[in-house]
Design an enzyme around this catalytic site. Structure first.
Site: not given
Ligand code: PGA
Length: 265
Positions: A20, A22, A107, A109, A225, A183, A177, A246
């Site tokens: 992903n 983003k 998601h 976010e 993460s 993040g 998640e 991510g």
């Molecule tokens: P991250 O994001 O691996 O940077 O923590 C994962 C995601 O939001 O899909």
């Protein structure tokens, strides 16, 4: 859980690793270079299905670089209407026409920007009807000692899938998640045991809504993460069917190491 019954028929024994991206990278040139570096590795791995979900403006160009089916392209969102006056939105048909075969829906976010359970449910229904593969994201913002978070996750799933028909489940993937683990500002990393606990919960909810067989055939991914250092733990001890990655998915070296790990499990 035996591997045989746990894995989805269409994925066989393959792990599903989704990147992903983003809102990165800044340029199409960087996006192409990153994708090609990942594709080079992913194309050689028999036991992994790789999906890259870049910002929507890059989807079409990256899809042109797809050859074979081991490394494909998906979108980070999709709209529930078929067409019309919906400024800024993109339909399932439009995504399919540029060869995006997966869509991430719900998601955290996006939920944080105001996406409601009702909208998520509509998106899931429309996407599955059109045979797009859906990666439905669920996860709590914090954990508590009374198991409130498990009820919260169960409700997210029930609401998103309330109107989904059993045969449509073949195109469904669920990603757990936990928001607290996503993040660079993550509170602390999740453990494989955290991921396993919720994947069992997810399968229980699916078993109650549909059937035990469905519960064991839907791939359940872990995200938050995930990187080259912890991937093995989530995929083996955590029994995840794959990962939603991510930050580490924008670094071909790290992401390719995750793919390699997944391929060898
Ligand atoms: P991250 O994001 O691996 O940077 O923590 C994962 C995601 O939001 O899909």
């Amino acid at each position: 859980m035996s591997k045989i019954i746990k894995n989805n028929i269409s994925y066989g024994m393959k792990k599903l690793i989704v990147g992903n991206w983003k809102m990165a990278p800044d340029t199409l040139k960087q996006a192409e270079a990153t994708f090609l570096a990942i594709k080079k590795k992913a194309s050689n791995l028999r036991n992994v299905q790789t999906v890259i979900c870049p910002p929507i403006v890059y989807v079409e160009t990256l899809a042109w670089h797809v050859s074979g089916h081991r490394c494909v392209v998906g979108a980070q969102n999709v709209f529930y209407e078929k067409g019309g006056a919906f400024t800024g939105e993109i339909s399932v048909k439009q995504l399919a026409s540029v060869k995006a075969s997966y869509a991430i829906i719900g998601h955290s976010e996006h939920r944080a920007m105001g996406e409601t359970d009702e909208e998520i449910s509509k998106k899931v229904i429309v996407a599955l009807k059109e045979k797009m593969k859906v990666i439905l994201c669920v996860g709590e913002s914090k954990r508590d000692d009374h198991g409130e978070y498990t009820r919260f996750i169960a409700e997210q799933i029930k609401s998103a899938l309330a109107q989904v028909k059993k045969p449509q489940l073949v195109n469904l993937v669920i990603a757990y998640e936990p928001i607290w683990a996503i993040g660079k500002d993550a509170d602390h990393p999740a453990t494989p045991a955290d991921a396993l606990e919720v994947s069992i919960l997810i399968r229980k909810v699916i078993a109650d809504m549909f059937s035990k067989k469905d519960a064991f055939s839907i791939p359940v991914l872990y995200g938050g993460s995930a990187d080259d250092k912890n991937a093995k733990g989530f995929l083996s001890e955590g029994e995840a069917d794959g990962l939603l990655v991510g930050r580490a998915s924008l670094n071909p070296k790290k992401f390719n190491a995750i793919l390699e790990t997944a391929n060898n499990i």
